[in-house]
Design a protein around this motif. Structure first.
Motif, PDB file in Angstrom:
ATOM      1  N   LEU A  92       6.362 -11.349   7.943  1.00 11.49           N
ATOM      2  CA  LEU A  92       5.697 -12.258   7.011  1.00 11.49           C
ATOM      3  C   LEU A  92       4.284 -12.585   7.487  1.00 11.49           C
ATOM      4  O   LEU A  92       3.358 -12.695   6.678  1.00 11.49           O
ATOM      5  CB  LEU A  92       6.513 -13.534   6.829  1.00 11.49           C
ATOM      6  N   LYS A  93       4.125 -12.741   8.789  1.00 16.05           N
ATOM      7  CA  LYS A  93       2.798 -13.040   9.343  1.00 16.05           C
ATOM      8  C   LYS A  93       1.838 -11.867   9.127  1.00 16.05           C
ATOM      9  O   LYS A  93       0.676 -12.070   8.748  1.00 16.05           O
ATOM     10  CB  LYS A  93       2.918 -13.363  10.831  1.00 16.05           C
ATOM     11  N   GLU A  94       2.305 -10.654   9.354  1.00 16.64           N
ATOM     12  CA  GLU A  94       1.462  -9.473   9.110  1.00 16.64           C
ATOM     13  C   GLU A  94       1.087  -9.380   7.637  1.00 16.64           C
ATOM     14  O   GLU A  94      -0.069  -9.087   7.295  1.00 16.64           O
ATOM     15  CB  GLU A  94       2.191  -8.197   9.542  1.00 16.64           C
ATOM     16  N   LEU A  95       2.043  -9.641   6.772  1.00 18.18           N
ATOM     17  CA  LEU A  95       1.772  -9.611   5.332  1.00 18.18           C
ATOM     18  C   LEU A  95       0.742 -10.660   4.928  1.00 18.18           C
ATOM     19  O   LEU A  95      -0.133 -10.397   4.102  1.00 18.18           O
ATOM     20  CB  LEU A  95       3.066  -9.815   4.549  1.00 18.18           C
ATOM     21  N   GLU A  96       0.847 -11.841   5.513  1.00 18.25           N
ATOM     22  CA  GLU A  96      -0.113 -12.909   5.204  1.00 18.25           C
ATOM     23  C   GLU A  96      -1.536 -12.470   5.545  1.00 18.25           C
ATOM     24  O   GLU A  96      -2.464 -12.697   4.774  1.00 18.25           O
ATOM     25  CB  GLU A  96       0.254 -14.188   5.965  1.00 18.25           C
ATOM     26  N   GLU A 105      -7.339  -8.236   4.072  1.00 11.52           N
ATOM     27  CA  GLU A 105      -7.516  -6.878   3.561  1.00 11.52           C
ATOM     28  C   GLU A 105      -7.641  -6.826   2.043  1.00 11.52           C
ATOM     29  O   GLU A 105      -8.382  -6.012   1.510  1.00 11.52           O
ATOM     30  CB  GLU A 105      -6.354  -5.982   4.017  1.00 11.52           C
ATOM     31  N   LEU A 106      -6.906  -7.686   1.351  1.00 13.57           N
ATOM     32  CA  LEU A 106      -6.871  -7.631  -0.119  1.00 13.57           C
ATOM     33  C   LEU A 106      -7.731  -8.688  -0.803  1.00 13.57           C
ATOM     34  O   LEU A 106      -8.517  -8.370  -1.696  1.00 13.57           O
ATOM     35  CB  LEU A 106      -5.426  -7.786  -0.606  1.00 13.57           C
ATOM     36  N   ALA A 107      -7.567  -9.944  -0.435  1.00 14.98           N
ATOM     37  CA  ALA A 107      -8.201 -11.046  -1.169  1.00 14.98           C
ATOM     38  C   ALA A 107      -9.724 -10.956  -1.253  1.00 14.98           C
ATOM     39  O   ALA A 107     -10.278 -11.255  -2.319  1.00 14.98           O
ATOM     40  CB  ALA A 107      -7.766 -12.385  -0.576  1.00 14.98           C
ATOM     41  N   THR A 155     -10.658 -17.246  -1.249  1.00 10.06           N
ATOM     42  CA  THR A 155     -10.417 -15.948  -1.883  1.00 10.06           C
ATOM     43  C   THR A 155      -8.963 -15.756  -2.304  1.00 10.06           C
ATOM     44  O   THR A 155      -8.670 -14.915  -3.137  1.00 10.06           O
ATOM     45  CB  THR A 155     -10.831 -14.782  -0.961  1.00 10.06           C
ATOM     46  N   THR A 156      -8.063 -16.553  -1.745  1.00  5.17           N
ATOM     47  CA  THR A 156      -6.647 -16.420  -2.113  1.00  5.17           C
ATOM     48  C   THR A 156      -6.193 -17.487  -3.119  1.00  5.17           C
ATOM     49  O   THR A 156      -5.085 -17.409  -3.632  1.00  5.17           O
ATOM     50  CB  THR A 156      -5.731 -16.511  -0.876  1.00  5.17           C
ATOM     51  N   MET A 157      -7.048 -18.441  -3.386  1.00  2.00           N
ATOM     52  CA  MET A 157      -6.684 -19.595  -4.200  1.00  2.00           C
ATOM     53  C   MET A 157      -6.088 -19.216  -5.562  1.00  2.00           C
ATOM     54  O   MET A 157      -5.082 -19.779  -5.981  1.00  2.00           O
ATOM     55  CB  MET A 157      -7.929 -20.470  -4.403  1.00  2.00           C
ATOM     56  N   MET A 158      -6.666 -18.257  -6.247  1.00  2.53           N
ATOM     57  CA  MET A 158      -6.235 -17.913  -7.601  1.00  2.53           C
ATOM     58  C   MET A 158      -4.887 -17.183  -7.641  1.00  2.53           C
ATOM     59  O   MET A 158      -4.213 -17.195  -8.657  1.00  2.53           O
ATOM     60  CB  MET A 158      -7.294 -17.058  -8.294  1.00  2.53           C
ATOM     61  N   SER A 159      -4.512 -16.558  -6.540  1.00  4.18           N
ATOM     62  CA  SER A 159      -3.260 -15.792  -6.540  1.00  4.18           C
ATOM     63  C   SER A 159      -2.230 -16.348  -5.555  1.00  4.18           C
ATOM     64  O   SER A 159      -1.148 -15.786  -5.420  1.00  4.18           O
ATOM     65  CB  SER A 159      -3.546 -14.325  -6.218  1.00  4.18           C
ATOM     66  N   ARG A 160      -2.533 -17.455  -4.902  1.00  2.84           N
ATOM     67  CA  ARG A 160      -1.638 -18.010  -3.881  1.00  2.84           C
ATOM     68  C   ARG A 160      -0.252 -18.337  -4.439  1.00  2.84           C
ATOM     69  O   ARG A 160       0.747 -18.066  -3.789  1.00  2.84           O
ATOM     70  CB  ARG A 160      -2.273 -19.254  -3.241  1.00  2.84           C
ATOM     71  N   HIS A 161      -0.175 -18.897  -5.637  1.00  4.76           N
ATOM     72  CA  HIS A 161       1.143 -19.238  -6.183  1.00  4.76           C
ATOM     73  C   HIS A 161       1.999 -17.992  -6.394  1.00  4.76           C
ATOM     74  O   HIS A 161       3.206 -18.015  -6.146  1.00  4.76           O
ATOM     75  CB  HIS A 161       0.996 -20.034  -7.490  1.00  4.76           C
ATOM     76  N   ARG A 162       1.384 -16.894  -6.772  1.00  6.03           N
ATOM     77  CA  ARG A 162       2.133 -15.645  -6.937  1.00  6.03           C
ATOM     78  C   ARG A 162       2.558 -15.090  -5.576  1.00  6.03           C
ATOM     79  O   ARG A 162       3.662 -14.570  -5.434  1.00  6.03           O
ATOM     80  CB  ARG A 162       1.287 -14.616  -7.675  1.00  6.03           C
ATOM     81  N   TRP A 163       1.665 -15.195  -4.610  1.00  2.00           N
ATOM     82  CA  TRP A 163       1.983 -14.746  -3.250  1.00  2.00           C
ATOM     83  C   TRP A 163       3.162 -15.548  -2.693  1.00  2.00           C
ATOM     84  O   TRP A 163       4.076 -14.975  -2.104  1.00  2.00           O
ATOM     85  CB  TRP A 163       0.758 -14.895  -2.348  1.00  2.00           C
ATOM     86  N   ASN A 164       3.127 -16.857  -2.873  1.00  2.00           N
ATOM     87  CA  ASN A 164       4.219 -17.695  -2.378  1.00  2.00           C
ATOM     88  C   ASN A 164       5.548 -17.315  -3.036  1.00  2.00           C
ATOM     89  O   ASN A 164       6.591 -17.283  -2.367  1.00  2.00           O
ATOM     90  CB  ASN A 164       3.918 -19.175  -2.607  1.00  2.00           C
ATOM     91  N   GLU A 165       5.515 -17.022  -4.314  1.00  2.07           N
ATOM     92  CA  GLU A 165       6.723 -16.580  -5.025  1.00  2.07           C
ATOM     93  C   GLU A 165       7.222 -15.253  -4.450  1.00  2.07           C
ATOM     94  O   GLU A 165       8.418 -15.079  -4.223  1.00  2.07           O
ATOM     95  CB  GLU A 165       6.434 -16.445  -6.523  1.00  2.07           C
ATOM     96  N   LEU A 166       6.317 -14.337  -4.214  1.00  7.17           N
ATOM     97  CA  LEU A 166       6.695 -13.047  -3.635  1.00  7.17           C
ATOM     98  C   LEU A 166       7.305 -13.221  -2.250  1.00  7.17           C
ATOM     99  O   LEU A 166       8.336 -12.623  -1.939  1.00  7.17           O
ATOM    100  CB  LEU A 166       5.486 -12.114  -3.569  1.00  7.17           C
TER     101      LEU A 166
END
Length: 129
Positions: A45-49, A55-57, A105-116
């Motif tokens: 999970l830490k690596e994914l974060e 790398e993405l945001a 940079t993660t603000m707009m997609s953070r809720h989706r990331w948390n769900e994932l």
């Protein structure tokens, strides 16, 4: 690391997770696909974060804020070129700067990331927060 190594190691993961930045909420199928790809890469999970934040945001966040950005789907070839270019430069002070500003940079997609991540934890037999 060279461009081909980045594409080989991260390409499938990056393109799959890019779904989090599209205009529509990811479907059950989208989340299932993301989890399937994540599990093949055997990442913590830490690596994914850090992949999400560094790398993405920075690339996809700019895309999301652009007036002419792509919202329904991405041109995968163009996106991969942008992601590779960004990640080849992601060293030293650039890495530190992106880490510092990753909340923006993660603000707009953070809720989706948390769900994932919650779904991934359940898949792995862990208890989500």
């Amino acid at each position: 690391m060279n461009a081909q190594t980045l594409v080989d190691q991260r390409g499938e993961l990056w393109l799959t997770l890019a779904t989090l930045w599209l205009e529509h909420e990811p479907s059950e199928r989208d989340y299932a696909r993301m989890i399937e790809v994540i599990e093949r890469h055997d990442l913590t999970l830490k690596e994914l974060e850090w992949i999400f934040r560094l790398e993405l945001a920075p690339v996809l966040g700019r895309q999301q804020m652009s007036v002419a950005g792509e919202w329904r789907r991405f041109d995968e070839h163009k996106l991969m070129k942008q992601l590779v270019a960004h990640n080849l430069r992601l060293k030293g002070w650039r890495r530190g700067s992106w880490a510092l500003f990753s909340g923006l940079t993660t603000m707009m997609s953070r809720h989706r990331w948390n769900e994932l991540m919650a779904r991934l934890m359940i898949e792995r037999g862990e208890t989500p927060p």
